[in-house]
Write an enzyme that holds these catalytic residues in place. Structure first.
Site, PDB file in Angstrom:
ATOM      1  CG  HIS A  20      -1.893  -1.133   1.243  1.00  0.00           C
ATOM      2  ND1 HIS A  20      -3.113  -1.088   0.596  1.00  0.00           N
ATOM      3  CD2 HIS A  20      -1.812  -2.360   1.802  1.00  0.00           C
ATOM      4  CE1 HIS A  20      -3.749  -2.241   0.774  1.00  0.00           C
ATOM      5  NE2 HIS A  20      -2.990  -3.041   1.501  1.00  0.00           N
ATOM      6  CG  LEU A  21       3.337   2.206  -2.956  1.00  0.00           C
ATOM      7  CD1 LEU A  21       3.730   2.270  -4.424  1.00  0.00           C
ATOM      8  CD2 LEU A  21       4.566   2.321  -2.064  1.00  0.00           C
ATOM      9  CG  ASN A  52      -6.391   0.173  -0.140  1.00  0.00           C
ATOM     10  OD1 ASN A  52      -5.260   0.220  -0.619  1.00  0.00           O
ATOM     11  ND2 ASN A  52      -6.616  -0.102   1.130  1.00  0.00           N
ATOM     12  CG  HIS A 139      -7.999  -8.004  -0.085  1.00  0.00           C
ATOM     13  ND1 HIS A 139      -6.936  -7.319   0.429  1.00  0.00           N
ATOM     14  CD2 HIS A 139      -8.046  -7.687  -1.405  1.00  0.00           C
ATOM     15  CE1 HIS A 139      -6.376  -6.591  -0.522  1.00  0.00           C
ATOM     16  NE2 HIS A 139      -7.036  -6.806  -1.645  1.00  0.00           N
ATOM     17  CG  HIS A 192      -4.086 -10.486   3.465  1.00  0.00           C
ATOM     18  ND1 HIS A 192      -5.338 -11.018   3.291  1.00  0.00           N
ATOM     19  CD2 HIS A 192      -4.202  -9.148   3.254  1.00  0.00           C
ATOM     20  CE1 HIS A 192      -6.173 -10.027   3.009  1.00  0.00           C
ATOM     21  NE2 HIS A 192      -5.510  -8.897   2.965  1.00  0.00           N
ATOM     22  CG  ASP A 265      -1.464  -6.306   3.787  1.00  0.00           C
ATOM     23  OD1 ASP A 265      -1.704  -5.269   3.125  1.00  0.00           O
ATOM     24  OD2 ASP A 265      -2.302  -6.834   4.538  1.00  0.00           O
TER      25      ASP A 265
END
Ligand code: NCD
Ligand code: ZN
Ligand code: ZN
Length: 391
Positions: A20-21, A52, A139, A192, A265
């Site tokens: 997630h950036l 997201n 997910h 995950h 993650d």
């Protein structure tokens, strides 16, 4: 320039399927550049950027923006993941083909929660991406069974009086989507994976020859739900930290290859979103700079994986799943390499303020881990030397 690599291990550049950036939208928590720096320092040469963001990466415009920001930062290849649906309630299928055809060349599409709620939509998404050999990343969170959940449902959730997230909430949806994937003949990537039961289901799905791959996160290989008894929200994550039994099954599944890859993650959160009471805190923890060390501690040191196994699960297989040409390959003579040099004999202590991320939510503060990243090369150019980022 000569680099003395005596005693170091060379691995093909690591590839993260799940980062997630936070850009666009939450540049206070992470930017493409700060996350790229954390990735390079962690030994990565490519990361897949989760969808997201705000706005959500569900158009060619947004995925191209993220891809360009990654190219401009120049520290790792940033491969955007697209979101499957558009709209507040996931009313429309996003233009997956347009994202695939864009400069970002999107191949992985993340279920944003709506396909999990609606098997018809999951089936459509699987059919759609089949046309261009894309992958649906899901997910594994059954919404009705995880509503309001704060941690793993078990001994400690009863003790703490916190609403539990049962293992079955993950396993039921993995089983359903493996069945749908087999039926459609498409590709599914399970994000995950965190329970022993999920490993069993994946073993069964793979035995059928269905095109299902799966990832496990470093924190699920190391930490348990007992961490919640500290009430420190740094330990809050989706899916939640589980039990020792799950850890054992996940490690064995990764060693066996039922779980294909390790993915971080990496989920940076600002102190505003994390330094609050448990129930209000956002789920997620940092992962890029600690992933390799945790794999060494949980898999290499106990003899479950050798270094080639690490290359397979942190570089070659994730590169193959993401369709990232030039990554995950051992360098051929004369070809500028993506590679990382590891000092297996060194150890280091995690100091949150010294991490490259803009956020501080690491659950490993003050913990000492084996193995350091000494250098990382992206197409022959050093992005990290002597453990220091070069940009
Ligand atoms: C992720 C995030 O913060 O975006 N959080 C998390 O706990 N893993 C979302 C996700 O991957 O589910
Ligand atoms: Zn998730
Ligand atoms: Zn995530």
């Amino acid at each position: 320039r000569v680099l003395d690599a005596t005693g170091l291990i060379a691995l093909p550049g690591l590839v993260d399927l799940h980062t997630h950036l936070r850009e666009p939208g939450r540049e206070d928590a992470e930017t493409v550049e700060s996350g790229s720096r954390a990735a390079a320092l962690g030994g990565y040469t490519a990361v897949c950027a989760m969808a997201n963001t705000s706005p959500v990466a569900d158009t060619a415009g947004v995925v191209e923006q993220v891809w360009r920001l990654g190219r401009d930062a120049g520290l790792v290849d940033v491969q955007p993941i697209g979101a499957v649906t558009v709209g507040l309630k996931g009313e429309h299928m996003a233009e997956l083909g347009a994202m695939a055809d864009s400069a970002a060349n999107v191949r992985i599409f993340s279920d944003d929660g709506f396909c999990v709620a609606d098997p018809k939509m999951m089936r459509r998404a699987l059919e759609y991406v089949k046309a261009f050999d894309g992958v649906i990343a899901q997910h594994a969170e059954e919404p009705a069974l995880t509503a309001g959940a704060q941690m793993h449902e078990g001994e400690f959730s009863s003790q703490l009086g916190l609403a539990g997230w049962p293992a079955v909430a993950e396993e039921a949806i993995i089983a359903r989507d493996c069945l749908l994937t087999g039926h459609v003949g498409s590709r599914l990537h399970v994000c995950h994976v965190s329970t022993a039961g999920s490993v069993e289901i994946l073993r069964w799905a793979k035995s059928k020859g269905w095109r299902v791959t799966a990832e496990v996160c470093p924190h699920h290989l190391l930490l348990t739900d007992e961490r919640a008894t500290t009430y420190d929200p740094v330990n809050k994550v989706n899916p939640p930290l589980r039990t020792d039994t799950d850890i054992e099954a996940l490690r064995a599944g990764l060693a066996e290859g039922v779980i294909d890859v390790v993915a971080t993650d990496h989920a940076p959160h600002s102190s505003e979103d994390k330094d609050c009471e448990w129930a209000a805190a956002r789920p997620g923890m940092l992962g890029l700079q600690t992933a390799l060390s945790i794999v060494v501690k949980t898999m290499v040191e106990p003899g479950l994986l050798d270094w080639d196994g690490v290359a397979e699960r942190m570089s070659r297989r994730p590169a193959r799943i993401a369709g990232l040409d030039g990554h995950g390959l051992d360098p051929a003579p004369g070809v500028p390499a993506n590679l990382t040099l590891i000092d297996p004999a060194a150890s280091w202590t995690v100091v949150p303020n010294e991490l490259a991320s803009l956020s501080r939510n690491t659950p490993y503060a003050q913990m000492t881990f084996p193995a350091t990243v000494r250098a990382t090369f992206l197409r022959g150019e050093a992005t990290v030397l002597e453990g220091k980022a070069q940009k």
